[in-house]
Motif scaffolding. Structure first.
Motif, PDB file in Angstrom:
ATOM      1  N   ASP A  49      48.992  37.455  25.019  1.00 45.02           N
ATOM      2  CA  ASP A  49      48.874  36.549  26.141  1.00 45.02           C
ATOM      3  C   ASP A  49      47.586  36.816  26.479  1.00 45.02           C
ATOM      4  N   LEU A  50      46.468  35.803  26.113  1.00 47.39           N
ATOM      5  CA  LEU A  50      45.275  36.195  26.330  1.00 47.39           C
ATOM      6  C   LEU A  50      44.730  36.034  27.801  1.00 47.39           C
TER       7      LEU A  50
ATOM      8  N   LEU B  17      43.843  39.392  29.491  1.00 44.97           N
ATOM      9  CA  LEU B  17      42.507  40.118  28.885  1.00 44.97           C
ATOM     10  C   LEU B  17      41.227  39.613  29.599  1.00 44.97           C
ATOM     11  N   ASP B  18      40.282  40.472  29.628  1.00 43.78           N
ATOM     12  CA  ASP B  18      39.090  40.020  30.102  1.00 43.78           C
ATOM     13  C   ASP B  18      38.137  40.226  28.830  1.00 43.78           C
ATOM     14  N   LEU B  19      38.152  41.221  28.147  1.00 45.36           N
ATOM     15  CA  LEU B  19      37.317  41.398  26.939  1.00 45.36           C
ATOM     16  C   LEU B  19      38.162  42.017  25.580  1.00 45.36           C
ATOM     17  N   LEU B  20      37.509  41.327  24.456  1.00 42.72           N
ATOM     18  CA  LEU B  20      38.037  41.518  23.293  1.00 42.72           C
ATOM     19  C   LEU B  20      37.170  42.033  22.508  1.00 42.72           C
TER      20      LEU B  20
ATOM     21  N   ALA C 126      39.251  29.381  27.448  1.00 42.17           N
ATOM     22  CA  ALA C 126      40.127  29.004  28.471  1.00 42.17           C
ATOM     23  C   ALA C 126      40.691  29.933  29.202  1.00 42.17           C
ATOM     24  N   ALA C 127      40.936  31.118  28.242  1.00 43.85           N
ATOM     25  CA  ALA C 127      41.538  32.117  29.060  1.00 43.85           C
ATOM     26  C   ALA C 127      40.829  33.029  29.789  1.00 43.85           C
ATOM     27  N   GLY C 128      39.377  32.828  29.841  1.00 45.30           N
ATOM     28  CA  GLY C 128      38.526  33.582  30.575  1.00 45.30           C
ATOM     29  C   GLY C 128      38.308  34.912  29.654  1.00 45.30           C
ATOM     30  N   VAL C 129      38.181  35.018  28.410  1.00 47.44           N
ATOM     31  CA  VAL C 129      38.183  36.059  27.561  1.00 47.44           C
ATOM     32  C   VAL C 129      36.837  36.146  27.015  1.00 47.44           C
ATOM     33  N   TYR C 130      36.156  37.190  27.087  1.00 45.26           N
ATOM     34  CA  TYR C 130      34.821  37.436  26.349  1.00 45.26           C
ATOM     35  C   TYR C 130      34.922  38.292  25.328  1.00 45.26           C
TER      36      TYR C 130
END
Lengths: 114, 232
Positions: B111-112, B115-118, B31-35
């Protein structure tokens, strides 16, 4: 060695199951354990006994059914058993199969006092 | 009435709680667009050194953060902080793996959307992490050239649950008499069709290829989520 964590998760789950059925006296727990589950059978037996102490499952038996690996081959459209855990391609055509059994880590059934 | 025991069918996954939590984490990340990418390997395979290099490289184009798991010490987080601003150590105490609840706690105040990548660096261990879904999109398994090319045969489960293999410390391959062909053959044997990338964080060899792969996967993931959202 994460079998103790697994044993504790099992006990929590069985407790939940027991409560939802109004309280059970569990004699034995049947567990399906896939060869690719990453869990060792003997270590789990040992940890289960230790983790049950002082809980309502103390004295219960853990019966483990080991589930062999089954592959589905998208080329042959068949299911097969791999030659070994180290050779997980389709034994017929060497295509990368999909593991459809062997990851199981589930409580299958409970033997309870009638 | 007989007093022989009766059998109750249960069919309940032992790690159901972890699986449910991992699924909800995955939904939050998407939902936050984080991969989200996780890294598993034995201790000393070069995970932290590799991540230092990767964070620096990927950080030029994307907003990246890292979670690092260890039984004790915050050394790895301190090292990674030089490469990325948002790094959180997860100290597991006696626990030999990360689980979904540890991830949830670690990102609690984040706050996700920033971010883009975790990246999630698991505890160095080739056995236990294989059982736990962390809500990641992609799992890398690292094998260093100094460990011996038969590691995949010894630990087939972890290789089978990973998506991409990385051969690390390629700069040491010659000194360690590393049999490259055997390593590739063994990986393909336990995980047929697995992508394998060869890297050296020290010389930079292959690092661009990993960064490109992650950039592509991030873009593809966001595209497919946009398409799904449009269809629903």
């Amino acid at each position: 060695m994460h079998e103790l964590s697994i044993a504790i998760s099992m006990i929590d789950q069985i407790q939940e199951e027991s409560e939802s059925r109004g309280g059970l006296t569990v004699k034995a727990v049947h567990l399906s354990l896939g060869l690719l589950s990453g869990v060792d059978k003997d270590a789990l037996q040992f940890c289960y006994k230790a983790a049950c102490q002082g809980t309502f499952l103390e004295g219960s038996q853990l019966v483990i059914e080991v589930v062999p690996i089954v592959l589905y081959c998208p080329a042959c459209l068949t299911e097969s058993r791999p030659v070994s855990i180290q050779q997980l391609a389709c034994p017929e055509c060497r295509t990368a199969g999909r593991v459809i059994r062997g990851h199981e880590l589930e409580v299958a059934s409970l033997e309870v006092a009638a | 009435m007989s007093d022989s025991p009766r059998l109750i069918e249960v069919r309940a996954k032992v790690l159901k709680q972890n699986d449910l939590l991992a699924r909800s984490l995955r939904e939050r990340f998407h939902a936050a667009g984080v991969y989200v990418v996780s890294f598993v390997s034995s201790p000393g395979s070069g995970k932290t050194r590799f991540l230092e290099g990767l964070l620096t490289l990927v950080g030029r184009q994307h907003r990246v953060a890292a979670l690092v798991g260890d039984l004790a010490t915050e050394n790895d987080a301190m090292r990674l902080k030089r490469a990325a601003s948002r790094v959180q150590q997860i100290t597991t105490g006696t626990i030999c793996h990360l689980d979904a609840s540890m991830i949830e706690t670690a990102i609690q105040s984040w706050d996700l959307a920033e971010l883009d990548l975790l990246f999630i660096e698991n505890v160095g261990n080739l056995v236990c992490p294989s059982s736990y879904d962390l809500g990641e999109d992609l799992r890398f398994v690292l094998l260093s050239t100094t460990e011996g090319e038969d590691k995949p045969l010894k630990y087939p489960t972890i290789f089978n649950t990973a998506d991409v293999a990385l051969l690390t410390k390629m700069d040491m391959a010659e000194a360690a008499d590393f049999d490259r062909d055997a390593a590739h053959r063994n990986i393909q044997s336990v995980r047929p069709g697995m992508s394998v990338l060869e890297v050296s964080a020290k010389t930079g060899e292959g690092m661009e290829a990993v960064a490109t792969l992650l950039g592509d996967r991030l873009a593809a993931s966001r595209n497919s989520l946009t398409v799904q959202a449009a269809q629903s």
